[in-house]
Scaffold this active site. Structure first.
Site, PDB file in Angstrom:
ATOM      1  N   SER A  83       1.084   6.346  -0.479  1.00  0.00           N
ATOM      2  CA  SER A  83       0.376   5.554  -1.470  1.00  0.00           C
ATOM      3  C   SER A  83      -0.906   4.660  -0.733  1.00  0.00           C
ATOM      4  O   SER A  83      -0.913   4.758   0.229  1.00  0.00           O
ATOM      5  CB  SER A  83       0.986   4.566  -2.338  1.00  0.00           C
TER       6      SER A  83
HETATM    7  C1  LIG Z   1       3.990   8.206  -4.153  1.00  0.00           C
HETATM    8  S1  LIG Z   1       5.276   8.847  -3.384  1.00  0.00           S
HETATM    9  C2  LIG Z   1       6.100   7.616  -2.722  1.00  0.00           C
HETATM   10  C3  LIG Z   1       5.416   7.098  -1.433  1.00  0.00           C
HETATM   11  C4  LIG Z   1       6.288   6.123  -0.584  1.00  0.00           C
HETATM   12  N1  LIG Z   1       6.788   4.932  -1.236  1.00  0.00           N
HETATM   13  C5  LIG Z   1       5.611   5.963   0.981  1.00  0.00           C
HETATM   14  O1  LIG Z   1       5.837   4.768   1.194  1.00  0.00           O
HETATM   15  O2  LIG Z   1       5.273   6.531   1.440  1.00  0.00           O
HETATM   16  C6  LIG Z   1       6.401   9.208  -4.823  1.00  0.00           C
HETATM   17  C7  LIG Z   1       7.650   9.798  -4.160  1.00  0.00           C
HETATM   18  O3  LIG Z   1       8.580   9.852  -5.509  1.00  0.00           O
HETATM   19  C8  LIG Z   1       9.541  10.774  -5.282  1.00  0.00           C
HETATM   20  N2  LIG Z   1      10.262  11.212  -6.233  1.00  0.00           N
HETATM   21  C9  LIG Z   1      10.020  11.943  -7.332  1.00  0.00           C
HETATM   22  N3  LIG Z   1      10.765  12.161  -8.352  1.00  0.00           N
HETATM   23  C10 LIG Z   1      11.934  11.286  -7.751  1.00  0.00           C
HETATM   24  C11 LIG Z   1      12.995  10.813  -8.321  1.00  0.00           C
HETATM   25  N4  LIG Z   1      13.580  11.274  -9.567  1.00  0.00           N
HETATM   26  N5  LIG Z   1      13.866  10.273  -7.406  1.00  0.00           N
HETATM   27  C12 LIG Z   1      13.661   9.697  -6.420  1.00  0.00           C
HETATM   28  N6  LIG Z   1      12.222  10.018  -5.740  1.00  0.00           N
HETATM   29  C13 LIG Z   1      11.132  10.565  -6.520  1.00  0.00           C
HETATM   30  C14 LIG Z   1       8.677  12.035  -4.817  1.00  0.00           C
HETATM   31  O4  LIG Z   1       9.295  12.879  -4.146  1.00  0.00           O
HETATM   32  C15 LIG Z   1       7.872  11.199  -3.910  1.00  0.00           C
HETATM   33  O5  LIG Z   1       8.084  11.259  -2.513  1.00  0.00           O
END
Ligand SMILES: C[S@@+](CC[C@H](N)C(=O)[O-])C[C@H]1O[C@@H](n2cnc3c(N)ncnc32)[C@H](O)[C@@H]1O
Length: 404
Positions: free
Chosen positions: A57
């Site tokens: 992000s």
């Molecule tokens: C914007 S990224 C997060 C960035 C992360 N916090 C970082 O510091 O790099 C959003 C993440 O949410 C995950 N995601 C999407 N749906 C999800 C779910 N149902 N459960 C857990 N993770 C999920 C995606 O795979 C993705 O890696």
């Protein structure tokens, strides 16, 4: 990067500053040249069918959310959306050895690489798991903080259950197409509810799996024009396309808008008050041919009200300003037999928003109740979801003047 985040007011507390200074972001983005990892930019890290499903992000947004979270040493934290592991590392730094961080991601490969990044950065004490975050992580509940770093349409029952008394849930939550980073504290009730204590505008990739929302944008042409509604209502896209070919007479508004008003400001005001709000989204490539509140050359779009046999759309008079916070004149344009009535209504809402002092996300009051309880009457507009209902309003005593 850190100095910039302090200067812009994104980092406000020592604990968050210390965490950003201690954890090297480039170790979580090993594919990127190191200097690039310290730009204040989101970096997409995984795509499916050309759509980014994971990203590191934007540091500004991470700082805003970490400040909203108000972490303390010793807190037990659950993160949903581990991604690169960078945010988990920052949080681990703040909660210290007396606290704990569990970070889950739906994708095994991301969990694997997050583990490698955390090891390279020498961050101990983060538990990683491959899990659909809609279910939380009951093994280590309750949590003082549950944070989603991925956009959600609803508030899942597991998150309520796994919050400690007085705990805080922070998530990017959809309000009819606008996405808001909301910090909500668990209140005892009865009925128990979540009380919003901080709201900011944001833009995150959406939750996949069991908690994926019905929100969708449907293409109207092959040129990058799409319609986005806050729900999955039936839409006659061919009919809508035909309607858009014959605009009615535009009415110039006395209210001016800026780019931010697409999602925040007016866009959010309409989302809170109008079930029929929709957005016409336009790709950068088509931005010179379709109305957009963002400058030509950027992905953008505009707000509209959608009826059975028509719609009314806010259009810039000429082009939107190249400066994102500069206001420019707009008009309301009707389409179809119902267009004139909808344009009256949209013009009225535009005026009411300006008369109320142009309220935005930062001042929005939000409470969330489980869907099977009854919120107190008269507390605001109620937006019902599958598992929760949001009660939304702005305080009445806002600064009133400032019409345009
Ligand atoms: C914007 S990224 C997060 C960035 C992360 N916090 C970082 O510091 O790099 C959003 C993440 O949410 C995950 N995601 C999407 N749906 C999800 C779910 N149902 N459960 C857990 N993770 C999920 C995606 O795979 C993705 O890696």
């Amino acid at each position: 990067m850190v100095s910039g985040l302090i200067a812009s007011g994104r980092i406000r507390t020592r604990g968050v500053e210390r965490a950003f200074r201690a954890v090297p972001r480039h170790l979580f983005l090993p594919e990127l040249p190191s200097e690039q990892a310290y730009q204040d930019e989101a970096v997409a890290t995984k795509w499916v069918d050309g759509v980014a499903v994971s990203s590191a992000s934007q540091p500004s947004m991470m700082a805003i959310m970490l400040e909203q979270l108000e972490l303390r040493p010793g807190h037990r934290v659950l993160e949903i959306g581990a991604g690169t592991g960078y945010n988990a590392a920052l949080m681990s730094e703040v909660v210290g050895p007396a606290g704990s961080v569990v970070a889950v991601d739906i994708d095994e490969d991301l969990v694997q690489s997050a583990g490698e990044h955390l090891a390279a950065a020498g961050v101990p004490g983060v538990t990683l798991a491959t899990r659909d975050g809609a279910l939380g992580y009951p093994e280590r509940a309750p949590y003082d903080r549950i944070v989603l770093t991925v956009g959600s349409w609803d508030i899942q029952p597991a998150w309520w259950r796994q919050l400690a008394p007085g705990g805080r849930l922070l998530l990017p939550l959809s309000v009819r197409g606008s996405q808001l980073s909301v910090a909500l504290d668990l209140m005892p009730g009865p009925p128990p509810y979540l009380r919003g204590i901080s709201v900011r505008s944001c833009a995150f990739v959406r939750l996949r799996g069991q908690g994926a929302g019905p929100e969708s944008s449907r293409p109207l042409d092959t040129d990058g024009l799409a319609v986005q509604t806050g729900d999955q209502r039936e839409l006659d896209t061919a009919g809508l396309r035909a309607l858009l070919r014959s605009p009615g007479d535009e009415r110039v508004s006395s209210v001016k808008l800026a780019a931010v008003d697409l999602w925040d400001g007016l866009g959010l005001w309409l989302a809170v008050r109008e079930p029929n709000v929709c957005r016409l989204l336009v790709s950068a490539a088509a931005s010179d041919r379709s109305p957009s509140l963002l400058p030509v050359g950027m992905d953008g779009g505009t707000v509209a009200l959608l009826g059975e046999r028509g719609l009314a759309v806010v259009v810039p008079c000429g082009h939107a300003s190249a400066e994102l916070d500069r206001r420019f004149p707009v008009a309301v344009r009707p389409y179809g037999p119902d267009g004139a009535g909808l344009a009256d209504r949209l013009g009225g809402l535009l005026g009411a928003w300006a008369a109320a002092g142009r309220p935005s996300a930062a001042e929005l009051r939000m409470r969330a109740y489980p869907s099977d309880t009854t919120p107190p009457p008269g507390a605001g507009s109620v937006l019902r979801k599958a598992h929760s209902q949001l009660v939304l309003d702005w305080p009445d005593n806002r600064v009133a003047p400032g019409l345009s």
